[in-house]
Design a protein around this motif. Structure first.
Motif, PDB file in Angstrom:
ATOM      1  N   GLN A 152       8.719   5.809  -9.205  1.00 28.93           N
ATOM      2  CA  GLN A 152       7.667   5.453 -10.144  1.00 28.93           C
ATOM      3  C   GLN A 152       7.355   3.962 -10.056  1.00 28.93           C
ATOM      4  N   CYS A 153       6.052   3.648 -10.084  1.00 24.74           N
ATOM      5  CA  CYS A 153       5.594   2.258 -10.156  1.00 24.74           C
ATOM      6  C   CYS A 153       4.788   2.100 -11.432  1.00 24.74           C
ATOM      7  N   ASP A 154       5.355   1.441 -12.446  1.00 32.62           N
ATOM      8  CA  ASP A 154       4.683   1.297 -13.732  1.00 32.62           C
ATOM      9  C   ASP A 154       3.441   0.411 -13.621  1.00 32.62           C
ATOM     10  N   SER A 155       3.531  -0.665 -12.837  1.00 33.76           N
ATOM     11  CA  SER A 155       2.412  -1.610 -12.768  1.00 33.76           C
ATOM     12  C   SER A 155       1.172  -0.977 -12.156  1.00 33.76           C
ATOM     13  N   ALA A 156       1.354  -0.040 -11.218  1.00 42.15           N
ATOM     14  CA  ALA A 156       0.221   0.630 -10.575  1.00 42.15           C
ATOM     15  C   ALA A 156      -0.018   2.020 -11.140  1.00 42.15           C
ATOM     16  N   ASN A 157       0.825   2.427 -12.103  1.00 44.48           N
ATOM     17  CA  ASN A 157       0.749   3.779 -12.667  1.00 44.48           C
ATOM     18  C   ASN A 157       0.707   4.816 -11.545  1.00 44.48           C
ATOM     19  N   TYR A 172       8.554   0.326  -6.782  1.00 42.19           N
ATOM     20  CA  TYR A 172       8.775   1.706  -7.204  1.00 42.19           C
ATOM     21  C   TYR A 172      10.269   1.903  -7.474  1.00 42.19           C
ATOM     22  N   LEU A 173      10.589   2.582  -8.568  1.00 39.83           N
ATOM     23  CA  LEU A 173      11.974   2.797  -8.962  1.00 39.83           C
ATOM     24  C   LEU A 173      12.285   4.285  -9.043  1.00 39.83           C
ATOM     25  N   GLY A 174      13.468   4.633  -8.594  1.00 37.42           N
ATOM     26  CA  GLY A 174      13.972   5.997  -8.681  1.00 37.42           C
ATOM     27  C   GLY A 174      15.469   5.967  -8.531  1.00 37.42           C
ATOM     28  N   SER A 175      16.059   7.083  -8.087  1.00 38.25           N
ATOM     29  CA  SER A 175      17.510   7.102  -7.941  1.00 38.25           C
ATOM     30  C   SER A 175      17.948   8.166  -6.953  1.00 38.25           C
ATOM     31  N   LEU A 176      19.090   7.906  -6.348  1.00 38.43           N
ATOM     32  CA  LEU A 176      19.809   8.868  -5.515  1.00 38.43           C
ATOM     33  C   LEU A 176      20.944   9.423  -6.367  1.00 38.43           C
ATOM     34  N   SER A 177      21.079  10.758  -6.403  1.00 40.03           N
ATOM     35  CA  SER A 177      22.083  11.383  -7.264  1.00 40.03           C
ATOM     36  C   SER A 177      23.009  12.289  -6.472  1.00 40.03           C
ATOM     37  N   LEU A 178      24.264  12.249  -6.865  1.00 37.47           N
ATOM     38  CA  LEU A 178      25.284  13.141  -6.330  1.00 37.47           C
ATOM     39  C   LEU A 178      25.795  13.994  -7.482  1.00 37.47           C
ATOM     40  N   LYS A 179      25.729  15.308  -7.317  1.00 39.51           N
ATOM     41  CA  LYS A 179      26.201  16.216  -8.356  1.00 39.51           C
ATOM     42  C   LYS A 179      27.333  17.058  -7.790  1.00 39.51           C
ATOM     43  N   TYR A 180      28.474  17.019  -8.512  1.00 40.07           N
ATOM     44  CA  TYR A 180      29.644  17.803  -8.119  1.00 40.07           C
ATOM     45  C   TYR A 180      30.072  18.606  -9.338  1.00 40.07           C
ATOM     46  N   GLY A 181      29.815  19.921  -9.284  1.00 43.52           N
ATOM     47  CA  GLY A 181      30.068  20.737 -10.462  1.00 43.52           C
ATOM     48  C   GLY A 181      29.159  20.279 -11.585  1.00 43.52           C
ATOM     49  N   GLU A 182      29.743  19.911 -12.700  1.00 42.67           N
ATOM     50  CA  GLU A 182      28.976  19.407 -13.830  1.00 42.67           C
ATOM     51  C   GLU A 182      28.909  17.885 -13.851  1.00 42.67           C
ATOM     52  N   GLU A 183      29.541  17.268 -12.883  1.00 44.86           N
ATOM     53  CA  GLU A 183      29.575  15.809 -12.861  1.00 44.86           C
ATOM     54  C   GLU A 183      28.390  15.255 -12.080  1.00 44.86           C
ATOM     55  N   GLU A 240      15.243   1.383  -5.110  1.00 41.28           N
ATOM     56  CA  GLU A 240      14.086   0.507  -5.331  1.00 41.28           C
ATOM     57  C   GLU A 240      13.297   0.383  -4.039  1.00 41.28           C
ATOM     58  N   LEU A 241      11.997   0.604  -4.134  1.00 45.13           N
ATOM     59  CA  LEU A 241      11.113   0.545  -2.972  1.00 45.13           C
ATOM     60  C   LEU A 241       9.993  -0.456  -3.227  1.00 45.13           C
ATOM     61  N   GLU A 242       9.785  -1.363  -2.275  1.00 42.41           N
ATOM     62  CA  GLU A 242       8.606  -2.221  -2.297  1.00 42.41           C
ATOM     63  C   GLU A 242       7.585  -1.663  -1.318  1.00 42.41           C
ATOM     64  N   VAL A 243       6.396  -1.339  -1.804  1.00 41.56           N
ATOM     65  CA  VAL A 243       5.295  -0.903  -0.946  1.00 41.56           C
ATOM     66  C   VAL A 243       4.386  -2.101  -0.712  1.00 41.56           C
ATOM     67  N   PHE A 244       4.207  -2.459   0.554  1.00 43.05           N
ATOM     68  CA  PHE A 244       3.417  -3.633   0.908  1.00 43.05           C
ATOM     69  C   PHE A 244       1.927  -3.396   0.653  1.00 43.05           C
ATOM     70  N   PRO A 245       1.153  -4.462   0.508  1.00 40.91           N
ATOM     71  CA  PRO A 245      -0.279  -4.318   0.224  1.00 40.91           C
ATOM     72  C   PRO A 245      -1.122  -4.090   1.480  1.00 40.91           C
ATOM     73  N   PHE A 246      -0.671  -3.234   2.353  1.00 43.63           N
ATOM     74  CA  PHE A 246      -1.462  -2.827   3.511  1.00 43.63           C
ATOM     75  C   PHE A 246      -0.977  -1.461   3.976  1.00 43.63           C
ATOM     76  N   GLU A 247      -1.703  -0.887   4.901  1.00 45.23           N
ATOM     77  CA  GLU A 247      -1.421   0.484   5.341  1.00 45.23           C
ATOM     78  C   GLU A 247      -1.429   0.542   6.866  1.00 45.23           C
ATOM     79  N   LEU A 248      -0.485   1.296   7.423  1.00 47.05           N
ATOM     80  CA  LEU A 248      -0.491   1.483   8.872  1.00 47.05           C
ATOM     81  C   LEU A 248      -1.556   2.504   9.256  1.00 47.05           C
ATOM     82  N   SER A 249      -2.229   2.227  10.337  1.00 52.64           N
ATOM     83  CA  SER A 249      -3.270   3.123  10.827  1.00 52.64           C
ATOM     84  C   SER A 249      -2.650   4.349  11.490  1.00 52.64           C
TER      85      SER A 249
END
Length: 655
Positions: free
Chosen positions: A85-90, A164-175, A182-191
């Protein structure tokens, strides 16, 4: 990665700091990030747990390497990644654009030519080398052992820049244990456009046999589609096509000696390749092979249905080559594909083979004068008969003056295979530092080589996951593995894509600078060469072909600098600087004069190492400095209102 109940739990949890459940099993698991050019072995020690960080442009794939370690045995760990999620860019990057794959190892009984690479290999054989990437599945950990996870992210076209913020999760049983991502997306795009050609030769027999099917069956076409998609996703845009009669092209010699052809299977192949963009060039397979004893080309025979005999016969090239090649080229012309076609004559000719090779090339020219001829070559005497020159990397380096003198005769690519080995030149072998793969396509830019060829996409041995062939360096034969109806990537294949994207960064900077140059009076912008700055940055990674960097930090720094320079061209404040001498130059003897010329946004203030310098009304500036021996860093800052742009130039001077 679409476990909605788990994602809901993740997204309602606090991402910072790390979630540490009280259960002992989850607490025993350690998660850390290291550079993608590192290798995580079973005995690797865990690093510091902290936020996983990634950065890239839109329409780019990006990789991250994460280590897992546990103090106790843990089985059936479910791994997932949340939406970003990126809050600043919604804006949101959906979780189905990310995947985490377990890294498997390949056992080596011997290293790459140990006497040449003994001080370079990452681990001495016998050993297990991390390489194959398995599809997402539960992961098990053994007590006090480490395992690698390879995270792959694709940022869709049109994604807004930002954090952009998110998370990597490991689930073992109920744990549950999570680590922030954290991802930075640059202000340009590859062709989508690929700015150099890439071919890795694929072998249809191995695609069929290793997937338990027959060539050209419906199941085979389904599997082949997955392989073409894999090539596209790794920026391969040239496909090898076996066009000779008897396989995909059906030829009939009629009773009156005329010919008829069935192109339906070949067209299906081409159409599938077109669908995935891997046929920007159609690479027609060799019409023969060189006999190293006789020094003659042995031409392929072809299976043709002979109507007069009412049977399939094997014909020598004197009977089939001209009519079949004419018909194929006419068919490609009708489809608008002839300009993409290029044909191999015979692989790797060198001086003793040249008489036979030149006779063969003249034969091809007589049949189809406009059909491009391509070959991997080990000589220089191809004048007028070769359109796509593909010298081995070592030959291009050693005979550079001869090749440079022939630049006007066609395109220049390079190839690597089981050679080169050793410290001087890079290659993609499993047991060498991964940065050796990462630098490959920086060479395409630094040496102005518009293509790359390797013979081994999937030349698997009896067990693709077993000990590599004894007669070739580990990894030379293949860069993917057979999975469930589709290829499994290798770390090396992922890093080659990273390298290809690095090339595209350099090319994007060059294109943006070229567009900017059009805005200015050429007399005032005399110093402005669009490829000068990207070439300076490329030379950090490839000072010369025998000195490509072994330090992945150098690659990462160079990539960050490209990003900064792209921002300086397109950002709210423009800052373009040209230096004489070039950035990172080492000068010798006494006083050195450094001259700087640049362009900024009209009205902006420019400082060099804090000293404000004059800027003309239209944004041009220039400044000279006299310096003695030693390191010198010049920092340029352009400021306009609240916006700034920065760049630096670094020099050494020695007496």
């Amino acid at each position: 990665m679409k476990h909605r109940s788990l994602l809901a739990l993740i997204l309602t949890a606090t991402i910072f700091p790390l979630v540490q459940p009280s259960a002992s099993v989850a607490q025993s698991i350690k998660i850390w990030q290291t550079d993608v050019c590192e290798k995580i072995f079973v005995d690797s020690l865990p690093g510091e747990e902290k936020t996983i960080q990634m950065n890239c442009a839109a329409n780019e794939y990006e990789s991250a390497l994460v280590g897992l370690h546990s103090d106790v045995d843990v089985g059936e760990i479910q791994i997932s990644i949340s939406d970003l999620q990126c809050d600043s860019a919604n804006a949101t990057i959906a979780a189905d654009n990310l995947r985490a794959r377990e890294i498997g190892t390949i056992h080596l009984e011997k290293n790459t030519d140990a006497w040449l690479t003994e001080d370079l290999v990452v681990r001495k054989a016998p050993c297990d080398i991390p390489d194959v990437l398995y599809e997402p599945a539960p992961v098990a950990l053994k007590a006090n052992e480490s395992k690698g996870l390879w995270i792959t992210l694709y940022v869709p076209k049109g994604t807004p820049s930002g954090e952009y913020l998110g998370s990597l999760s490991l689930k073992y049983g109920e744990e549950l244990k999570t680590v922030p991502l954290e991802l930075e997306v640059f202000p340009f795009e590859l062709s989508d456009t690929r700015h150099f050609y890439m071919t890795n030769w694929w072998f249809p027999y191995f695609v069929a046999s290793r997937h338990g099917t027959q060539e050209l069956t419906e199941e085979y076409w389904e599997i082949l589609e997955n392989y073409f998609q894999n090539m596209r996703d790794h920026r391969q845009n040239v496909v090898l096509c076996d066009w000779r009669p008897g396989y995909m092209l059906k030829a009939t010699r009629k009773a009156d000696s005329s010919w008829s052809f069935d192109f339906s299977i070949l067209d299906r192949f081409i159409d599938l390749a077109l669908k995935y963009g891997v046929v920007e060039r159609l690479e027609l397979t060799h019409i023969g092979g060189l006999n190293r004893e006789t020094r003659k080309i042995e031409y392929s025979r072809a299976s043709v249905f002979d109507e007069a005999k009412n049977e399939t016969v094997e014909l020598d090239s004197e009977e089939w080559l001209a009519p079949v090649l004419h018909a194929l080229c006419d068919h490609l012309r009708e489809r608008g594909l002839f300009e993409r076609a290029m044909i191999h004559l015979a692989d790797e000719p060198y001086l003793p083979d040249m008489e036979s090779w030149r006779e063969g090339a003249q034969r091809l020219r007589a049949i189809e004068p406009e059909l491009k001829i391509i070959d991997a070559v080990e000589s220089v005497n191809f004048n007028g008969l070769l359109d796509v020159w593909v010298p081995k990397l070592t030959h291009f380096d050693r005979w550079r003056s001869a090749y440079e003198a022939r630049r006007d005769q066609g395109e220049f690519w390079f190839y690597i295979c089981n050679q080169p080995v050793g410290r001087a030149y890079p290659n993609r072998f499993m047991d060498l530092p991964a940065v050796r793969t990462r630098v490959i396509h920086w060479i395409n830019y630094s040496e102005n080589l518009v293509g790359y060829l390797h013979w081994g996409y999937n030349y698997w041995q009896e067990d693709p996951f077993g000990v590599p062939a004894d007669n070739l360096p580990p990894g030379d034969t293949h860069i993917v593995y057979p999975g469930d109806k589709k290829p499994l990537d290798s770390i090396r294949w992922e890093l080659q894509r990273e390298s290809a994207e690095d090339f595209e960064y350099l090319k994007l900077l060059e294109e943006k600078l070229a567009a900017a140059k059009e805005e200015y009076d050429p007399d005032k912008a005399w110093f402005f060469e669009p490829n000068a700055r990207p070439m300076e940055i490329a030379r950090r990674v490839v000072p010369s072909l025998t000195e490509t960097t072994l330090d992945y930090n150098v690659v990462n720094e160079a990539r960050r600098e490209i990003v900064n320079e792209i921002r300086n061209v397109d950002g709210p404040v423009r800052l373009i600087v040209r230096s004489f001498p070039e950035d990172r130059t080492t000068s010798h003897v006494g006083v050195v004069i450094y001259e700087f010329y640049g362009i900024t946004t009209p009205g902006a203030k420019v400082t060099i190492n804090g000293e404000e310098i004059p800027v003309s009304e239209d944004g041009f500036f220039g400044k000279a400095f006299w310096k003695w021996e030693g390191d010198h860093v010049f920092e340029f800052v352009a400021t306009l209102g609240d916006d700034t742009a920065k760049t630096t130039r670094v020099f050494k001077a020695l007496n």
